[in-house]
Design an enzyme around this catalytic site. Structure first.
Site, mmCIF file in Angstrom:
data_model
loop_
_atom_site.group_PDB
_atom_site.id
_atom_site.type_symbol
_atom_site.label_atom_id
_atom_site.label_comp_id
_atom_site.label_asym_id
_atom_site.label_seq_id
_atom_site.Cartn_x
_atom_site.Cartn_y
_atom_site.Cartn_z
ATOM 1 C CB CYS A 229 -12.423 -34.956 -2.186
ATOM 2 S SG CYS A 229 -11.166 -35.959 -3.017
ATOM 3 N N GLY A 261 -7.678 -39.806 -0.077
ATOM 4 C CA GLY A 261 -8.501 -39.565 -1.247
ATOM 5 C C GLY A 261 -8.466 -40.708 -2.245
ATOM 6 C CG HIS A 331 -7.556 -33.124 -0.956
ATOM 7 N ND1 HIS A 331 -6.857 -34.212 -0.470
ATOM 8 C CD2 HIS A 331 -8.486 -33.633 -1.822
ATOM 9 C CE1 HIS A 331 -7.331 -35.316 -1.004
ATOM 10 N NE2 HIS A 331 -8.321 -34.998 -1.835
#
Length: 442
Positions: A229, A261, A331
């Protein structure tokens, strides 16, 4: 098991768009309760995806119609039966949320561990999504992750944990099923494409070689993986910049990664609250290696086989520093790049190139591809996870603070939704591209 052998949209009118945006935000299905979703239209450079645009052939355009959510053009629904491995986990749940509303794919089988097998999905899953369990799967009986339980499926999406994914995914491939995996197990395999669908779907061309290595050769079975990711988020703008300005020779990236995550239940609250953890096991090395495979090409080796060149034509150095922060989803990555060609582009040229980027998945008409691959913010304090992670259901990326770098050439900030484009959404777009290219026979 067989043995191996462009154009820019004008700046939106904020006063006229605010009420419409608020209305859309209030009904957004994937926004967690209590978390505000922005009612703004970002000041951006955006791309167009009109069916009559020159990047789409008239033959394709004539067969397409608009998708309800994205506005993208896609073929009429074909009712392609699919299955989900690891269906009760958080990644599997995200697959189900997206697939339940998909215009082509129809969920036929849900696989999980033996302790969940035999239960109705609503009983087996500890549901952690912001929307209710889709009605189409509530009473589906969960089966074990064995190929015989998935007979009739054209595609299998894997949300399995890495500790069990390897053998299971291999078994499904050997049973001649197409596997699109979110797990890391086969990302380094020299015959398995590692695909960020908004960057390198052309790497699907290695699949016939992957199939030929089995005895007898596979006809329909293969494995495709999506990237980590954190890698996914920043390689999209890197690909746009290489397309516009030629090779990049150096990248420095510092990540601020969301706790989702880490999977559920994630990082203990006493570790992450009021804290930043400057270490995520194996993450930095993954980013540095995966970037080369994704941005590199395919070439013929001395043995006559296709091989990933790992960006060898112009060596690329990547230095990553990864941190876990107290953000639920999204993120954030601070990126600096140096271009091989001199002089380097200006910040304004970079903004324009990012906003104009049109990936093959968009041009071909994948229904889950975001209308705007890269949203370029002009505001000095954007992007922000809480404000920007749900734009386009998290299927694109946001870039802001594009400016000169005193050490390299250009620096900017990227935001990517790690549970959407960083996970299940990427696998689904990969499968859509494979269907449209005939790699999967629908």
């Amino acid at each position: 098991m067989p043995g191996m052998k462009s154009s820019a949209d004008p700046t939106p009118n904020h006063s006229s768009s605010t009420s419409a945006s608020r209305s859309a935000s209030s009904s957004r299905p994937d926004s967690p309760q209590g978390v505000p979703v922005p009612s703004y239209s970002p000041r951006t450079i955006l791309i167009t995806d009109d069916a009559s645009a020159p990047h789409r052939s008239p033959q394709i355009a004539s067969k397409f119609h608009s998708h309800q959510r994205t506005g993208m053009q896609h073929p009429p629904p074909a009712s392609i039966p699919v299955g989900v491995l690891g269906a009760t986990g958080t990644v599997g749940q995200r697959f189900i949320t997206l697939l339940a509303a998909h215009p082509w794919f129809v969920i036929k089988a849900l696989g999980a561990s033996p302790r969940s097998a035999g239960k109705r999905y609503r009983e087996a899953a500890n549901w952690k999504q912001a929307t209710p369990i889709p009605g189409v799967v509530r009473d589906v009986v969960v089966v074990e992750c064995r190929p015989k339980e998935f007979e009739g499926c054209k595609i299998v999406f894997s949300g399995l944990d890495a500790d069990v994914a390897g053998e299971i995914e291999e078994a499904f491939r050997a049973a001649d099923l197409a596997v699109f995996s979110n797990a890391k197990n086969f990302r380094r395999d020299p015959h398995v494409p590692l695909i960020v669908p908004l960057v390198n779907p052309s790497h699907l061309s290695i699949i016939p070689q992957q199939q030929s290595l089995f005895t007898p050769p596979l006809k329909r079975g293969f494995i495709v993986t999506n990237a980590n990711c954190s890698t996914t988020g920043y390689v999209i703008p890197l690909a746009a910049l290489e397309k516009a300005f030629g090779p990049i020779e150096a990248v420095m990236v510092t990540t601020l990664q969301a706790i989702s995550g880490a999977g559920y239940p994630g990082v203990p609250s006493l570790d992450i609250l009021d804290n930043v953890i400057p270490y995520i096991g194996g993450e930095e090395e993954k980013m540095e290696w995966e970037t080369l495979k994704i941005l590199g090409g395919l070439s013929t080796s001395d043995t006559g086989l296709l091989a990933f060149d790992m960006h060898a034509k112009q060596p690329l150095r990547v230095s990553a520093s990864c941190n876990r922060v107290a953000v639920i989803d999204g993120h954030t990555e601070c990126v600096s790049v140096r271009f091989a060609k001199r002089p380097p582009p200006s910040p304004q040229q970079v903004r324009e190139a990012l906003g104009a980027y049109t990936p093959d998945a968009l041009a071909l008409g994948c229904p889950s591809a975001p209308r705007h691959t890269i949203v370029v913010h002009e505001e000095p304090d954007r992007p922000q996870p809480r404000l920007d992670r749900y734009y386009q259901d998290g299927a694109g990326v946001s870039v802001g603070r594009v400016r000169q770098c005193a050490v390299l050439d250009i620096k900017f900030v990227v935001l990517a939704n790690n549970v959407s484009i960083g996970a299940a959404t990427s696998s689904i777009i990969n499968a859509e591209f494979a269907v449209l290219k005939g790699v999967v026979q629908a």
